[in-house]
Design a protein around this motif. Sequence first.
Motif, PDB file in Angstrom:
ATOM      1  N   UNK A 191      14.550  -5.002   4.057  1.00  0.00           N
ATOM      2  CA  UNK A 191      14.607  -6.392   4.486  1.00  0.00           C
ATOM      3  C   UNK A 191      13.378  -6.665   5.337  1.00  0.00           C
ATOM      4  N   UNK A 192      12.612  -7.678   4.948  1.00  0.00           N
ATOM      5  CA  UNK A 192      11.313  -7.957   5.558  1.00  0.00           C
ATOM      6  C   UNK A 192      11.268  -9.398   6.042  1.00  0.00           C
ATOM      7  N   UNK A 193      10.759  -9.615   7.256  1.00  0.00           N
ATOM      8  CA  UNK A 193      10.527 -10.982   7.718  1.00  0.00           C
ATOM      9  C   UNK A 193       9.050 -11.321   7.574  1.00  0.00           C
ATOM     10  N   UNK A 194       8.776 -12.615   7.419  1.00  0.00           N
ATOM     11  CA  UNK A 194       7.396 -13.072   7.338  1.00  0.00           C
ATOM     12  C   UNK A 194       7.218 -14.328   8.192  1.00  0.00           C
ATOM     13  N   UNK A 198      -3.300  -7.517   4.041  1.00  0.00           N
ATOM     14  CA  UNK A 198      -3.209  -7.675   2.582  1.00  0.00           C
ATOM     15  C   UNK A 198      -1.877  -8.280   2.162  1.00  0.00           C
ATOM     16  N   UNK A 199      -0.998  -8.558   3.134  1.00  0.00           N
ATOM     17  CA  UNK A 199       0.331  -9.113   2.861  1.00  0.00           C
ATOM     18  C   UNK A 199       1.094  -8.254   1.850  1.00  0.00           C
ATOM     19  N   UNK A 200       1.253  -6.990   2.230  1.00  0.00           N
ATOM     20  CA  UNK A 200       1.808  -6.003   1.314  1.00  0.00           C
ATOM     21  C   UNK A 200       2.903  -5.183   1.976  1.00  0.00           C
ATOM     22  N   UNK A 201       3.964  -4.918   1.218  1.00  0.00           N
ATOM     23  CA  UNK A 201       4.943  -3.902   1.580  1.00  0.00           C
ATOM     24  C   UNK A 201       4.496  -2.595   0.941  1.00  0.00           C
ATOM     25  N   UNK A 202       4.338  -1.548   1.756  1.00  0.00           N
ATOM     26  CA  UNK A 202       3.954  -0.231   1.248  1.00  0.00           C
ATOM     27  C   UNK A 202       5.114   0.724   1.476  1.00  0.00           C
ATOM     28  N   UNK A 230     -10.382  -0.845   3.681  1.00  0.00           N
ATOM     29  CA  UNK A 230     -10.419   0.020   4.856  1.00  0.00           C
ATOM     30  C   UNK A 230      -9.832  -0.685   6.075  1.00  0.00           C
ATOM     31  N   UNK A 231      -9.627  -1.989   5.962  1.00  0.00           N
ATOM     32  CA  UNK A 231      -9.067  -2.764   7.069  1.00  0.00           C
ATOM     33  C   UNK A 231      -7.579  -2.996   6.834  1.00  0.00           C
ATOM     34  N   UNK A 232      -6.769  -2.617   7.810  1.00  0.00           N
ATOM     35  CA  UNK A 232      -5.330  -2.819   7.675  1.00  0.00           C
ATOM     36  C   UNK A 232      -4.722  -2.974   9.057  1.00  0.00           C
ATOM     37  N   UNK A 233      -3.518  -3.549   9.071  1.00  0.00           N
ATOM     38  CA  UNK A 233      -2.778  -3.720  10.323  1.00  0.00           C
ATOM     39  C   UNK A 233      -1.294  -3.599  10.026  1.00  0.00           C
ATOM     40  N   UNK A 236       3.111   6.827  -3.070  1.00  0.00           N
ATOM     41  CA  UNK A 236       3.134   5.471  -2.527  1.00  0.00           C
ATOM     42  C   UNK A 236       3.441   4.430  -3.598  1.00  0.00           C
ATOM     43  N   UNK A 237       4.098   3.371  -3.172  1.00  0.00           N
ATOM     44  CA  UNK A 237       4.338   2.190  -3.997  1.00  0.00           C
ATOM     45  C   UNK A 237       3.941   0.965  -3.177  1.00  0.00           C
ATOM     46  N   UNK A 238       3.344  -0.021  -3.822  1.00  0.00           N
ATOM     47  CA  UNK A 238       2.946  -1.240  -3.112  1.00  0.00           C
ATOM     48  C   UNK A 238       3.590  -2.459  -3.762  1.00  0.00           C
ATOM     49  N   UNK A 239       3.929  -3.427  -2.913  1.00  0.00           N
ATOM     50  CA  UNK A 239       4.564  -4.658  -3.352  1.00  0.00           C
ATOM     51  C   UNK A 239       3.837  -5.825  -2.679  1.00  0.00           C
ATOM     52  N   UNK A 240       3.086  -6.563  -3.463  1.00  0.00           N
ATOM     53  CA  UNK A 240       2.331  -7.697  -2.948  1.00  0.00           C
ATOM     54  C   UNK A 240       3.266  -8.887  -2.720  1.00  0.00           C
TER      55      UNK A 240
END
Length: 425
Positions: A405-408, A354-358, A327-330, A378-382
């Motif tokens: 393209x994702x930065x971390x 959760x360090x996830x791409x949704x 239930x917690x997300x940002x 939905x699709x999730x990518x950990x």
Amino acid sequence: MPNGYLHKSVFILVIVTCLFHNTYPQTFTTHPKFFQVGPNPSRIALGDLNGDNIPDIVTADRGIMRNPREERPANDELSILLSQGPINYVKLHPTLKTDFAPYDIAIANMDAQKWLDIVVVNFLAKKSQDIQIFNNLKDENIFTVNSIKIPDENLKYTQVLDGDELPIFTTPGLTSLVVKDINRDGLNDVISTGWSCDTIFIHLGDLKETLKLHSSILMKGGPRALAVSDFNNDSIFDLAILLFNQDEVVLMKGNQDLTFERISSIKTKGRYPNKIITSDINRDKNEDLIVAFRKADSPIEIIYNTGEPFSYQTSKTLEVSKEIGSINFEITDFTVADFNSDGFPDIALAEKLSRTLVVYINNGIDTKKTSELNKFKSETYQLKSGTPRAIDSSDLNGDLLPEIVLTTTDPDQVIIFVNSYKKRT
């Protein structure tokens, strides 16, 4: 049925369900190579800087923001990853130096020359470089910088003070920009939000001065981000402005003389709106608003255009709780693109906790509901490493399907999710 058999059946059902879920074909695969960039890459932009018809990658490496009275209150650089072929990048050295806390970036042609340039707004601009344009001289393999200072003599600081009643941030405190030729003279203009001083700045493109301040608009409530579009189909650009401190979207009508008048405002369902994208999500030929928020546990909100000028009544939220199992997300950032070429825009977002791409694949309109809201799968990518920070999308390998393209941070890197939709179909 004995309890032992019941428990065993439930266990088998759970295993089968998980296996089915995990084997369902996903749209993206993670590229095996990650690319190192500077500290805290908080914004990202994609565009072809070197003329090979493959988008390059630019990140705004903000670092950690501290007291503006310190000698170095934040980091001050852009990282550029230049393409060496499809999904193959090398980092440009040295990095481009900005003023402190580069907060937003765009890639666009700013000098009417052949190559695309880089535009950045700096939040803690101690060197009077509020807006910088890095002109791309590809033939010489260099960028030359033009810096624009926004006159701050009459700007009032409107945000948080420290214990000594001194500003925590600086003015104008630019947090976003949009590059668009709003006066249709063939030169790109820049509209930016001054969050620290409650002001919108409109700079017009000028070949002699690069950018020339045309006007400023007082906008109380902490303008944090904006979108530019023609909301009433009169061939004049209008504005949608996010008021971070008041949880509102303000709609402003553009006039022929490049003035803007406030028409209406929309109260958002999330807290602290900080990013907005316009897109026709339900394909009714009207631009809808997609809004993300800074506050944890706030959703992505889709605000639907009714078809009447500046009229938005119905909205849909994407909470992501079910997708990440908490239930917690940002949500730190999101992007909109048609990932499967079905004509409906899809949404991808970076979830920090959760360090996830949704990824939300748009399955069109739910015709069983009178409101005709979109249905999404939905699709999730950990992520295997790093905490998601910024996100963008573009076709990086020429197959007409956009990659993500994702930065971390921790580590500071770029991760590419390759669109494999054609392969799975």
